[in-house]
Design an enzyme around this catalytic site. Structure first.
Site, mmCIF file in Angstrom:
data_model
loop_
_atom_site.group_PDB
_atom_site.id
_atom_site.type_symbol
_atom_site.label_atom_id
_atom_site.label_comp_id
_atom_site.label_asym_id
_atom_site.label_seq_id
_atom_site.Cartn_x
_atom_site.Cartn_y
_atom_site.Cartn_z
ATOM 1 N N VAL A 198 0.843 -1.210 0.000
ATOM 2 C CA VAL A 198 0.000 0.000 0.000
ATOM 3 C C VAL A 198 0.869 1.246 0.000
ATOM 4 C CG1 VAL A 198 -1.681 1.350 1.329
ATOM 5 C CG2 VAL A 198 -1.965 -1.136 1.106
ATOM 6 N N LYS A 222 14.613 -3.569 2.400
ATOM 7 C CA LYS A 222 13.510 -3.124 1.539
ATOM 8 C C LYS A 222 13.832 -1.732 0.981
ATOM 9 C CE LYS A 222 9.230 -4.084 3.001
ATOM 10 N NZ LYS A 222 7.935 -3.942 3.718
ATOM 11 N N LEU A 232 -7.209 -0.677 -2.888
ATOM 12 C CA LEU A 232 -6.360 -1.245 -3.948
ATOM 13 C C LEU A 232 -6.502 -2.756 -3.987
ATOM 14 C CD1 LEU A 232 -3.072 0.714 -3.106
ATOM 15 C CD2 LEU A 232 -4.852 1.376 -4.748
ATOM 16 N N ARG A 233 -6.619 -3.313 -5.216
ATOM 17 C CA ARG A 233 -6.602 -4.768 -5.358
ATOM 18 C C ARG A 233 -5.209 -5.193 -5.797
ATOM 19 N NH1 ARG A 233 -10.759 -5.087 -9.976
ATOM 20 N NH2 ARG A 233 -9.781 -3.042 -10.278
ATOM 21 N N LEU A 252 -18.781 -12.567 -8.130
ATOM 22 C CA LEU A 252 -19.766 -13.659 -8.117
ATOM 23 C C LEU A 252 -19.142 -14.969 -8.590
ATOM 24 C CD1 LEU A 252 -22.894 -11.853 -9.678
ATOM 25 C CD2 LEU A 252 -22.449 -12.305 -7.254
ATOM 26 N N GLY A 300 -15.471 -20.609 -6.272
ATOM 27 C CA GLY A 300 -14.168 -21.288 -6.401
ATOM 28 C C GLY A 300 -13.782 -21.934 -5.091
ATOM 29 N N CYS A 318 -6.111 -9.257 2.841
ATOM 30 C CA CYS A 318 -7.157 -8.310 3.238
ATOM 31 C C CYS A 318 -8.472 -8.953 3.662
ATOM 32 C CB CYS A 318 -7.387 -7.323 2.101
ATOM 33 S SG CYS A 318 -5.929 -6.344 1.785
ATOM 34 N N LYS A 376 -8.370 -11.095 6.864
ATOM 35 C CA LYS A 376 -7.967 -10.250 8.009
ATOM 36 C C LYS A 376 -9.070 -9.251 8.348
ATOM 37 C CE LYS A 376 -4.942 -6.863 7.059
ATOM 38 N NZ LYS A 376 -5.463 -5.530 7.451
ATOM 39 N N LYS A 431 -4.270 -15.080 -5.874
ATOM 40 C CA LYS A 431 -4.987 -14.667 -7.098
ATOM 41 C C LYS A 431 -3.951 -14.405 -8.155
ATOM 42 C CE LYS A 431 -6.164 -10.207 -7.361
ATOM 43 N NZ LYS A 431 -6.616 -8.841 -7.064
HETATM 44 C C1 UDX Z 1 -9.324 -6.794 -1.876
HETATM 45 C C2 UDX Z 1 -10.333 -5.708 -2.267
HETATM 46 O O1 UDX Z 1 -10.843 -6.010 -3.560
HETATM 47 C C3 UDX Z 1 -9.638 -4.342 -2.294
HETATM 48 O O2 UDX Z 1 -10.579 -3.342 -2.600
HETATM 49 C C4 UDX Z 1 -9.031 -4.093 -0.911
HETATM 50 O O3 UDX Z 1 -8.348 -2.851 -0.880
HETATM 51 C C5 UDX Z 1 -8.050 -5.194 -0.560
HETATM 52 O O4 UDX Z 1 -8.714 -6.477 -0.609
HETATM 53 P P1 UDX Z 1 -7.395 -8.165 -3.018
HETATM 54 O O5 UDX Z 1 -7.430 -8.930 -1.737
HETATM 55 O O6 UDX Z 1 -6.093 -7.690 -3.545
HETATM 56 O O7 UDX Z 1 -8.339 -6.841 -2.875
HETATM 57 O O8 UDX Z 1 -8.008 -9.085 -4.168
HETATM 58 P P2 UDX Z 1 -9.449 -9.340 -4.761
HETATM 59 O O9 UDX Z 1 -9.341 -9.220 -6.218
HETATM 60 O O10 UDX Z 1 -10.478 -8.562 -4.048
HETATM 61 O O11 UDX Z 1 -9.681 -10.908 -4.420
HETATM 62 C C6 UDX Z 1 -9.710 -11.297 -3.070
HETATM 63 C C7 UDX Z 1 -9.939 -12.809 -3.035
HETATM 64 O O12 UDX Z 1 -11.279 -13.100 -3.465
HETATM 65 C C8 UDX Z 1 -9.006 -13.602 -3.944
HETATM 66 O O13 UDX Z 1 -8.570 -14.783 -3.268
HETATM 67 C C9 UDX Z 1 -9.892 -13.993 -5.120
HETATM 68 O O14 UDX Z 1 -9.488 -15.239 -5.682
HETATM 69 C C10 UDX Z 1 -11.238 -14.127 -4.436
HETATM 70 N N1 UDX Z 1 -12.362 -13.925 -5.343
HETATM 71 C C11 UDX Z 1 -12.535 -12.714 -5.930
HETATM 72 C C12 UDX Z 1 -13.262 -14.963 -5.559
HETATM 73 O O15 UDX Z 1 -13.085 -16.062 -5.028
HETATM 74 N N2 UDX Z 1 -14.329 -14.760 -6.369
HETATM 75 C C13 UDX Z 1 -14.546 -13.563 -6.982
HETATM 76 O O16 UDX Z 1 -15.523 -13.442 -7.723
HETATM 77 C C14 UDX Z 1 -13.616 -12.500 -6.757
#
Ligand code: UDX
Length: 430
Positions: A11, A35, A153-154, A250, A253, A260, A263, A320
């Protein structure tokens, strides 16, 4: 105004690069010398598409520099972003020790007005705590503001999300604090919501928790769809046309992971438990997520008879695609479960390497997909890396002992895999 970013993890580094790109002078501070050295040499301590180019650009432009000396840096900056980690504790609460350390050092070092911006994800009410920590650390009373500015942020799309936010949330007790922060964003095109600090902190938790609700809802429904021979992917498509539901999050899996969702949901549950106001829906979201991978593996076991002595290929380690982050990745739970039940596991990931100490006679990693699948009784996809969508499955099948493929992310086309001889097992996709 010049900007100090405390904590240059995922972040913090993204935040520092955003403001450097917006034309501000930015210094990133971290206690981790290695770092800081890497970043000064233009090396990102994590994998995030596009950020390394921006990092090199702004080191060269002189807009971005780094330091390990927070107390010194505080004196030369009037805006300070707190982007330190807030990891989960045993009881699910957020560990605020790094926030407290930063606030205390800032309070003790500041010699003039400062605007502090909390970007770390912190429990509701933390902004007030930060104000107290700073005041207690001051040797004399110096004015400051603390505002909450949660990030959304993702991983894997951090740069896009930073430069194209859906919204900017500012939680401030003062109009001046909010206005200063808005000026920093130089009118990035998006809605700005100015609210109380506690509301801003809750918006972050509520947003992530609701996204987790969507995922667990679809994951649990997928189990029913398997019984009814209904495609959860088609159900998701039909639902997504409803603008009140939306098409995203949606995808059923093996469950959600990352640093995130798990937690943040547990932290919000911890807050609710402390206040004696249970959030039963979120309790079920966690329970579904913690059992989803077992549901999937049991469908594999049914077809194998047993995992004992079987060779299983696990494709994808990161939580992911587009990131090297394995934190809370379902793949790790799947690997442990398989090894515990006597399987010999061969893993593959295009980006991530299993830490060497974890590798054993029953757990090995291969760089090549064909080698990973060679001799396998079954394979399970845990991360929807594009490499697996583009793979030549007809050829890969020949390497396997049995053509059993469990698609943990419903990423492949069942008919296409069946056409080349696979027994294809999806999640809610029959
Ligand atoms: C998430 C939030 O999207 C973001 O806004 C926040 O700031 C931080 O947490 P992130 O954890 O990086 O971001 O990834 P994200 O793309 O949200 O996916 C989170 C998890 O959900 C992944 O393990 C992904 O595989 C899973 N997921 C996501 C699903 O299982 N199904 C979905 O349809 C979408």
């Amino acid at each position: 105004m010049n900007i100090l970013v405390v904590g240059v993890g995922y972040v913090g580094t993204t935040t520092a690069l955003l403001f450097a790109e917006l034309g501000w002078n930015v210094v990133g501070v971290d206690s981790n010398e290695r770092k800081i050295q890497d970043l000064e040499n233009g090396v990102l301590p994590f994998y995030e598409p596009g950020l390394d180019t921006l990092l090199k650009k702004h080191i060269e432009s002189g807009k971005l520099s780094f330091s390990t000396n927070l107390s010194e840096a505080v004196k030369h900056h009037d805006v300070i972003f707190i982007c330190v980690g807030t990891p989960s504790m045993e009881d699910g609460g957020a560990d605020l020790q790094y926030v407290r350390q930063a606030a205390t050092t800032i309070g003790a070092s500041m010699d003039d007005y400062k605007l502090l911006v909390t970007k770390s994800t912190v429990p509701v009410g933390t902004q007030r705590q930060v104000v107290q920590w700073i005041s207690e650390a001051q040797s004399q009373s110096i004015p400051f503001d603390v505002v909450s500015n949660p990030e959304f942020l993702r991983e894997g799309s951090a740069m896009h999300d930073a430069f194209h936010p859906d919204r900017i949330i500012i939680g401030s007790d003062t109009e001046a604090g909010a206005e200063q922060l808005k000026r920093l964003y130089r009118d990035l095109e998006c809605p700005y919501l100015v609210t109380s600090p506690a509301t801003a902190e809750m918006i972050k938790y509520a947003s992530n928790s609701f996204l987790a609700v969507k995922i667990s809802f679809m994951n649990e429904l997928a189990r029913l769809c398997d019984q009814l021979d209904v495609s959860i992917s088609d159900v998701a498509e039909g639902m997504g046309y409803d603008t009140r539901i939306g098409r995203s999050f949606l995808r059923a899996g093996i469950g959600f992971g990352g640093s995130c969702f798990p937690k943040d949901v547990k932290s919000l549950l911890h807050t609710s438990k402390m206040l004696g106001e249970p959030l039963r829906l979120l309790q079920d979201v966690v329970a579904i997520n913690e059992t989803q991978y077992i549901y999937v593996l049991e469908r594999m076991r049914k077809r194998l008879g047993s995992f004992q002595g079987k060779q299983i290929a696990v494709l994808g380690l990161s939580f992911k695609p587009g990131t090297d982050d394995m934190r809370e990745a379902p793949s790790l739970s799947i690997i442990s479960y398989l090894v515990e039940h006597g399987a010999i596991v061969q893993v593959h990931d295009p980006v991530v390497r299993m830490p060497a100490p974890l590798l054993t006679d029953n757990l090995a990693q291969f760089a090549d997909l064909q080698d990973t699948l060679s001799g396998a009784d079954a394979a399970i996809i845990c991360t929807e890396w594009p490499e697996y969508a583009d793979a030549d499955w007809a050829s890969l099948k020949k390497a396997m002992k049995q053509p059993l493929l469990v698609d943990g992310r419903n990423m492949l086309n069942r008919e296409r895999l069946q056409a080349v001889g696979f027994t294809y097992v999806g999640i809610g996709n029959g």
